[in-house]
Enzyme design. Structure first.
Site, PDB file in Angstrom:
ATOM      1  N   ASN A 209       0.840  -1.191   0.000  1.00  0.00           N
ATOM      2  CA  ASN A 209       0.000   0.000   0.000  1.00  0.00           C
ATOM      3  C   ASN A 209       0.871   1.235   0.000  1.00  0.00           C
ATOM      4  OD1 ASN A 209       0.625   0.706   2.833  1.00  0.00           O
ATOM      5  ND2 ASN A 209      -0.481  -1.188   3.271  1.00  0.00           N
ATOM      6  N   LYS A 287      10.611 -14.384 -11.742  1.00  0.00           N
ATOM      7  CA  LYS A 287       9.618 -13.446 -12.241  1.00  0.00           C
ATOM      8  C   LYS A 287       8.591 -14.179 -13.109  1.00  0.00           C
ATOM      9  CE  LYS A 287       8.997  -9.341 -15.122  1.00  0.00           C
ATOM     10  NZ  LYS A 287       9.658  -8.336 -15.987  1.00  0.00           N
ATOM     11  N   LYS A 338     -13.772  -1.868  14.810  1.00  0.00           N
ATOM     12  CA  LYS A 338     -12.411  -2.417  14.752  1.00  0.00           C
ATOM     13  C   LYS A 338     -11.779  -2.450  16.132  1.00  0.00           C
ATOM     14  CE  LYS A 338      -7.938  -1.800  12.449  1.00  0.00           C
ATOM     15  NZ  LYS A 338      -7.190  -1.068  11.402  1.00  0.00           N
TER      16      LYS A 338
END
Length: 409
Positions: A209, A287, A338
């Protein structure tokens, strides 16, 4: 705060004038300050001004019979609780890295025992700072346990702009206090997680992220400034390690969990990292190649460990466990859910956008934020402020909770 003996080495850079404010601030908090001026340092500040502010003689000459008779240059390091080099020029950094001892300052640094904390505050032209030789010297000193404070980025006296400005005296003072464990949280230990985690798909690609680590790093620095013994566990970020913290660099959520477990038990846990919820079940060793005309290879995801929940439910649970909640909708409601699900004491909640109503200014990488502090009994909206100020406000709340006597002093 008990009196500490601080040895300040001032070398030859325009930033030497800041050392006078540093002396004043050290004296104001009760420290005894002895000052060594290099020959270059004397070109910018005088022994008279240094002596007037420090209340002690300024040391400039290794061959001074008077100084050797009254003090002896080795005693300057032996009696120091910490040594600060501010400014630390490229020349003095290079000499220290190579073990050269051709004047009083470099000799003292070579004669310093390993258990004496040493802080360098680099200050130089941007090109000098970015020169590979300087960077190699910096890494050598870091490997020997010397802490670097700064440099900051900004305008230079030479008219250029970039990294190379010496950190401000207030920043140096905070770093010193953190390193020496002074403050209302002294005697308490803290773990802070920061940054993103990178979960590899193959050696090239990963799931991650946009977390910058700015908030987590600011929290680690603020805790250390208040005297806590801080272990910072951070994912990949472009930020320098905060002064006064033991920093552990990781990449994956599993590595972060292992590092946190290794640092337990602790008194405070702040989980500010943006840990990836899932990771690829299998990571390719090579890869994954794209084949024309064929669909992409499927990626099966599996859940990552829930570090915040595991800390909250640990048999060695910290006295205070704090989580973070980043939401795109129903901010307070989702953050409350949460907090209860994770079992943490407090949660700091914010939107993906600094202004949730207009969806502008992404929080990722920003220097400021608007947050809610949510506890079991209360929720508070903190207006937009810098992430540094948020960290300081949150740590002030920790002090009020864990050390109310110190908070009221």
């Amino acid at each position: 705060m008990p009196q500490r003996n601080i040895l300040l080495i001032v070398s030859g850079g325009i930033a030497a004038y800041k050392s006078l404010d540093l002396i004043r601030n050290l004296r104001k908090q009760g420290d005894c300050v002895r000052v060594v001026l290099t020959a270059g340092g004397e070109k910018f500040v005088t022994p008279l001004s240094v002596s007037a502010l420090s209340g002690t003689a300024a040391y400039t000459d290794m061959w001074s019979l008077k100084d050797e008779t009254e003090m002896g240059h080795i005693r300057l390091t032996r009696e120091a609780d910490a040594i600060i080099v501010a400014p630390a020029t490229a020349n003095l950094i290079a000499k220290t890295a190579c073990g050269i001892a051709d004047d009083l300052a470099s000799t003292l640094l070579l004669a310093t025992r390993k258990d004496t904390p040493v802080l360098f505050a680099p200050a130089m032209n941007t090109a000098m700072w970015e020169n590979p030789v300087t960077q190699e010297n910096i890494e050598k000193l870091k490997a020997r346990g010397i802490r670097m404070i700064g440099p900051e980025t900004g305008d230079m006296a030479c008219g250029e702009s970039g990294p190379g400005r010496m950190s401000e005296p207030e920043t140096l003072l905070k770093a010193l206090n953190a390193l020496l464990g002074s403050g209302p949280l002294r005697g308490l230990s803290a773990i802070v997680t920061s940054g993103p985690t990178f979960e590899p798909i193959d050696p090239v690609r990963f799931i991650g992220n946009r977390a910058s680590g700015k908030q987590g790093h600011a929290l680690a620095a603020a805790l250390a400034t208040q005297g806590a013994a801080v272990t910072l566990v951070t994912g990949p970020v472009s930020l320098p390690d905060p002064a006064g913290c033991a920093t552990v660099h990781i990449e994956t959520a599993a590595e972060m969990k292992n590092a946190v477990c290794a640092a337990m038990p602790c008194d405070i846990a702040v989980c500010a990292a943006a840990v990836a919820d899932w990771r690829p079940e299998h990571s390719a060793n090579q890869k994954i190649k794209k084949t024309e005309g064929e669909p992409p290879a499927p990626v099966t995801l599996t859940e990552n460990p829930d570090i915040l929940a595991e800390i909250s439910r640990s048999k060695n649970r910290p006295k205070l466990v704090i989580g973070f909640s980043l939401e795109t909708q129903d901010l307070v409601e989702n953050a409350n859910i949460k907090r209860r699900r994770k079992g943490c004491d407090w949660i700091l909640a914010n939107s993906v956008h600094a202004n949730a109503d207009t969806n502008d200014t992404p929080v990722f990488g920003a220097d400021s934020n608007t947050v809610y502090l949510i506890t079991e009994t209360n929720q508070e909206l903190w207006p937009e402020m810098s992430k540094t100020k948020i960290a300081e406000a949150l740590v002030a709340r920790m002090i009020k909770t864990l050390r109310p006597q110190a908070d009221g002093a």
